[in-house]
Design a protein around this motif. Structure first.
Motif, mmCIF file in Angstrom:
data_model
loop_
_atom_site.group_PDB
_atom_site.id
_atom_site.type_symbol
_atom_site.label_atom_id
_atom_site.label_comp_id
_atom_site.label_asym_id
_atom_site.label_seq_id
_atom_site.Cartn_x
_atom_site.Cartn_y
_atom_site.Cartn_z
ATOM 1 N N GLU A 21 0.832 -1.209 0.000
ATOM 2 C CA GLU A 21 0.000 0.000 0.000
ATOM 3 C C GLU A 21 0.866 1.258 0.000
ATOM 4 O O GLU A 21 0.624 2.198 -0.758
ATOM 5 N N ARG A 22 1.921 1.266 0.843
ATOM 6 C CA ARG A 22 2.838 2.415 0.875
ATOM 7 C C ARG A 22 3.535 2.589 -0.473
ATOM 8 O O ARG A 22 3.715 3.713 -0.944
ATOM 9 N N GLN A 25 1.191 4.265 -2.880
ATOM 10 C CA GLN A 25 1.067 5.694 -2.598
ATOM 11 C C GLN A 25 2.306 6.451 -3.076
ATOM 12 O O GLN A 25 2.201 7.554 -3.631
ATOM 13 N N ASN A 26 3.493 5.879 -2.884
ATOM 14 C CA ASN A 26 4.722 6.529 -3.323
ATOM 15 C C ASN A 26 4.800 6.605 -4.841
ATOM 16 O O ASN A 26 5.310 7.583 -5.386
ATOM 17 N N LEU A 29 2.734 9.563 -5.773
ATOM 18 C CA LEU A 29 3.331 10.834 -5.387
ATOM 19 C C LEU A 29 4.618 11.140 -6.139
ATOM 20 O O LEU A 29 4.853 12.267 -6.563
#
Length: 62
Positions: A21-22, A25-26, A29
């Motif tokens: 999940e991280r 998101q990265n 971004l």
């Protein structure tokens, strides 16, 4: 009787899901294709050159 659960496997699965999940998101971004980075860098260089060409030289403070 309840189901036997290996807590180590559950913990590792949870950690992997959180890491995925991280990472997603990265990517949103910070992810930018190489072509976009190249175009962005070229535009920035052109803008810097244009700005330098319009600079007035007074001979003071240099």
């Amino acid at each position: 009787m309840g189901e036997i659960v290996n807590l180590r496997k559950v913990r590792k699965r949870k950690d992997r899901e959180e890491a995925a999940e991280r990472a997603g998101q990265n990517r949103v971004l910070h992810g930018m294709p190489k072509a976009e980075r190249t175009v962005l860098a070229a535009r920035k260089d052109k803008a810097d050159r244009t700005l330098d060409q319009h600079r007035l030289e007074t001979g003071e403070g240099e």
